[in-house]
Design an enzyme around this catalytic site. Structure first.
Site, short mmCIF file in Angstrom:
data_model
loop_
_atom_site.label_atom_id
_atom_site.label_comp_id
_atom_site.label_asym_id
_atom_site.label_seq_id
_atom_site.Cartn_x
_atom_site.Cartn_y
_atom_site.Cartn_z
N ASP A 1 68.47 86.95 26.88
CA ASP A 1 67.80 88.12 26.30
C ASP A 1 68.16 88.36 24.83
OD1 ASP A 1 70.42 88.77 26.79
OD2 ASP A 1 70.03 90.64 27.83
N HIS A 2 69.26 87.80 24.36
CA HIS A 2 69.70 88.09 22.99
C HIS A 2 69.16 87.08 21.98
CE1 HIS A 2 72.59 90.78 24.86
NE2 HIS A 2 73.09 91.12 23.69
N ASP B 1 79.20 91.98 28.03
CA ASP B 1 78.40 92.74 27.09
C ASP B 1 78.86 94.18 27.18
OD1 ASP B 1 75.58 92.44 25.49
OD2 ASP B 1 76.00 94.46 26.22
N ARG C 1 73.30 101.50 18.41
CA ARG C 1 74.27 101.22 17.35
C ARG C 1 73.58 101.21 16.00
NH1 ARG C 1 77.54 96.74 20.81
NH2 ARG C 1 78.83 98.33 21.78
N SER D 1 80.59 95.94 20.03
CA SER D 1 80.25 94.80 20.89
C SER D 1 81.47 94.14 21.52
CB SER D 1 79.51 93.78 20.04
OG SER D 1 79.69 92.49 20.53
N ARG E 1 81.76 91.02 21.92
CA ARG E 1 81.79 89.60 21.54
C ARG E 1 83.22 89.09 21.34
NH1 ARG E 1 78.29 91.21 16.29
NH2 ARG E 1 77.13 92.07 18.03
C1 MIC Z 1 75.63 94.11 21.03
O1 MIC Z 1 74.93 95.06 21.38
O2 MIC Z 1 76.33 94.14 20.02
C2 MIC Z 1 75.65 92.88 21.89
C3 MIC Z 1 75.01 91.80 21.14
O3 MIC Z 1 74.90 93.10 23.05
C4 MIC Z 1 77.10 92.60 22.23
C5 MIC Z 1 77.38 91.33 22.81
C6 MIC Z 1 77.34 90.22 21.83
O4 MIC Z 1 77.84 90.37 20.73
O5 MIC Z 1 76.82 89.20 22.22
C7 MIC Z 1 77.78 93.66 23.08
O6 MIC Z 1 77.40 94.80 23.06
O7 MIC Z 1 78.77 93.36 23.76
FE1 SF4 Z 2 70.89 93.88 23.65
FE2 SF4 Z 2 73.30 94.79 22.97
FE3 SF4 Z 2 71.09 95.79 21.89
FE4 SF4 Z 2 71.62 96.28 24.39
S1 SF4 Z 2 72.84 96.93 22.65
S2 SF4 Z 2 69.64 95.69 23.56
S3 SF4 Z 2 72.54 94.39 25.06
S4 SF4 Z 2 71.84 93.74 21.65
#
Ligand code: MIC
Ligand code: SF4
Length: 667
Positions: free
Chosen positions: A64-65, A119, A385, A547, A549
């Site tokens: 999905d990312h 995530d 975010r 995140s 990550r």
């Molecule tokens: C995000 O919202 O920052 C992400 C991308 O979903 C991350 C995960 C990632 O960095 O792959 C998260 O929220 O954990």
């Molecule tokens: Fe995707 Fe992270 Fe954004 Fe949610 S917050 S839509 S999991 S990138």
């Protein structure tokens, strides 16, 4: 004393420790999820553990990312994950099926169960009464291998909801309100439980919006009770059998109670660049808007898009015009089910008629995968975010709002309190009911292979397995390679967007560590490493927000970072640092932060010995300024062993199969 919902679920899953806030506990994990941006590294880590099949009730991987696919890298990663899932007993949700948290809520989540996801928005599952926790990929892989998940037994904020949301005010405003009360820092070690008469006035998608953004508070998870509303939602998903009731006992207690009267809330907005920078929409109304994005795992449900579509239609019908001509309105539905459901009710057409750009059912704009706004833009978005640079345009400001506020801004072209749509523009607030039956179609979810031995796991050239790090040295001796301020997010440390395609290739991705803060960092750190100089990072409050990550620890590890010294460090990131053998340290006196600068030569003598003896305290010698700075560490027995050995990968390699109690560390 009675139990609250959090205590009930934790008690039911407790494997080690006691349910005493502040103590480390281990819990059994029923379900896990990876997504494709964290999943490839996590999958390689799982493979390194040598376990033939996942041991959970359900493990699933969502694509999905990384769906932009500019170049072969993303598609290579998808193929790796698809073949990995087939071989090791996990399900795979194909690209196009939707955003992990939305799909998981719809199709797989179960009240009373535990879910661990790589995530940070995994806590969305709390909307149906799950203990759903975000963690680094390595922790999730360990849970897939049947190991428990370790966490600090949390304190519980009880959020007492009374009243009912007024028209044009919705769940996003509830969580923005809570963010304005608790802020994004200082909530490590806490969780949130919602209770009180206001709960039943909120449908499941609204509850999930609220638990989703608990991630921004920095709490470990958030949970709603599971009640008749939950049952109706699961029934509409053809899953009534997954429902169990979960309520706090009448005499349950909370560590702190926060009152929110839903009737008193008004439309709110989080201004750039932090989700807790909350003011009322009224305070910023009239500002020209350049872009509106509706979607992400926070606000992309059937309920949210139906509200937007109905408001847009009423406007078009009344005024014969659509969205303001100077801006783009982007809609990213949360799942295939959402699009098909709104389409079956004609609402996709309303959206097109008003002039939207439809995005794929994926994270999209939320993670900077396209839709970067114009220079210095005011971009109004429904995601969770608004960190600096995350949209892909450094000079843009992201304003986080509800779908109601977003559509109002799109229609008028300026920041608008959605209540004005009724009072000034004569539109009615649309009623949206959750359908009795959703369109159910799981064809894009692939089950594991019947015969795993026939599956060959594909690894293209973009996939470079992580290298283990060295054990913790006797003495740390090096320099402060970077000093950063408060609220440094993992987006600052490890950018996503255009760089996402390197998630499976640490040496390449490491070139971009701290890119938006100091683009020279990576090169300088690597040079130090080659010369045997240890790199230290100095941070302020709430280092590593956002995140999950693990690359924000893994890539610094690759660059030779040995310790982070900060005023405070957020939970998931702290766990990732430990997992990758980087020592998390705290200033004993926060003011000492001012006594150290970037470039200072530092030494922390006898660090190994201190960890073995668990002295909890160390002295950091600032050789440049000739002063001693006391720093502290607060690691469980298990965590000390991991750091001493240089990270979990080394632990798995050297001691795979042994419990931490059996592992002995030599000086
Ligand atoms: C995000 O919202 O920052 C992400 C991308 O979903 C991350 C995960 C990632 O960095 O792959 C998260 O929220 O954990
Ligand atoms: Fe995707 Fe992270 Fe954004 Fe949610 S917050 S839509 S999991 S990138």
């Amino acid at each position: 004393m009675g139990l609250n919902v959090v205590q009930k679920i934790l008690k039911d899953h407790l494997m080690e420790g006691e349910l005493v806030p502040g103590k480390e506990i281990a819990i059994r994990i029923d379900q896990t999820l990876y997504q494709d941006a964290t999943g490839t590294m996590a999958a390689m880590e799982f493979e390194a553990m040598g376990v033939p099949q996942v041991k959970t009730d359900l493990s699933i991987i969502y694509i999905d990312h990384k769906t932009i696919q500019m170049g072969f890298e993303d598609a290579d990663d998808h193929t790796y994950l698809r073949t990995f899932a087939a071989k090791y007993g996990a399900y795979l949700s194909k690209p196009g099926n939707g955003i992990c948290h939305q799909v998981h809520l719809e199709r797989f989540g179960k009240p009373g169960k535990t879910l661990l996801g790589s995530d940070s928005h995994t806590p969305t599952g709390g909307g149906i009464g799950m203990v759903a926790i975000g963690a680094g990929g390595l922790d999730v892989s360990a849970a897939m291998a049947g190991l428990p998940f370790y966490l600090t037994c949390p304190k519980v904020y009880g959020v007492h909801l009374t009243g009912e949301l007024p028209k044009w005010v919705s769940a996003k405003d509830v969580i923005l309100k809570l963010l304005s009360i608790l802020s994004t820092k200082g909530n490590v070690g806490w969780v949130v439980e919602y209770f009180g008469p206001g709960v039943k006035t909120l449908d499941v998608p609204s509850r999930a919006t609220i638990t989703n953004m608990g991630a921004e508070l920095g709490v470990t998870f958030s949970v709603f009770p599971s009640d008749e509303t939950t049952r109706a939602f699961l029934k509409a998903q053809g899953r009534e059998q997954d429902w169990v009731e979960l309520q706090a006992d009448p005499d349950a207690e909370y560590d702190r109670v926060i009152e929110i009267n839903l009737s008193e809330l008004e439309p709110l907005v989080a201004l750039p660049h932090s989700p807790d920078n909350v003011v009322t929409v009224r305070e910023v109304e009239g500002k020209t808007v350049d872009q509106v994005c509706i979607g992400s795992c926070t606000n992309s449900s059937y309920r949210d898009l139906m509200v937007v579509a109905k408001v847009a239609k009423a406007w078009v019908d009344k005024y014969g015009k659509g969205f303001a001509p100077h801006l783009d309105v982007v809609v990213g539905p949360g799942s295939k089910q959402v699009v098909r459901q709104i389409d079956s009710e004609g609402a996709l057409d309303y959206l097109f008629e008003a002039g939207i750009r439809l995005e794929e059912n994926a994270c999209g704009f939320c993670i900077g995968m396209g839709q970067a706004p114009k220079n210095e833009a005011v971009s109004v978005r429904t995601n969770n975010r608004n960190f600096y640079g995350r949209s892909g345009t450094l000079s843009a400001g992201i304003y986080l709002v509800s779908p109601e506020t977003a559509v109002a801004c799109g229609l008028t072209g300026v920041i608008t309190d959605p209540r004005d749509l009724e009072t000034k523009y004569g539109l009615e607030y649309p009623k949206v009911r959750i359908p009795d039956e959703f369109i159910i179609d799981d064809k894009m979810v692939l089950p594991p292979a019947e015969d795993p031995s026939k599956v060959e796991v594909y690894k293209g050239p973009n996939i470079v397995p992580p290298e283990p790090s060295e054990p913790l040295p006797v003495t740390l001796s090096g320099e402060v390679t970077i000093k950063v301020g408060d609220k440094i997010t993992t987006d600052h440390i490890m950018p996503a967007g255009q760089r996402l395609k390197y998630r499976s290739n640490v040496p390449k991705y490491a070139e971009f560590v701290f890119e938006s803060v100091d683009a020279t960092f990576s090169k300088r750190a690597l040079e130090n490493k080659e010369r045997g100089i240890h790199n230290l990072i100095v941070g302020g409050e709430s280092y590593g927000q956002g995140s999950s990550r693990e690359h924000a620890a893994l890539c610094p590890m690759y660059l030779g970072v040995k310790a982070v010294v900060a005023k405070s460090i957020e939970r998931i990131h702290r766990g990732n640092l430990v997992n990758f053998g980087i020592l998390p340290l705290y200033f004993e006196n926060p003011d000492d932060y001012d006594k150290i600068d970037q470039g200072d030569k530092v030494e922390i003598p006898d660090v190994r010995k201190a960890l073995i003896e668990d002295t909890k305290r160390l002295v950091m010698k600032n050789r440049t300024k000739n002063i001693d700075i006391p720093v502290t560490f607060n690691l469980s027995d298990r965590e000390r062993k991991i750091v001493l050995l240089g990270g979990m990968l080394n632990v798995a390699r050297e001691f795979g199969g042994k419990s931490f109690k059996e592992i002995e560390i030599k000086e």
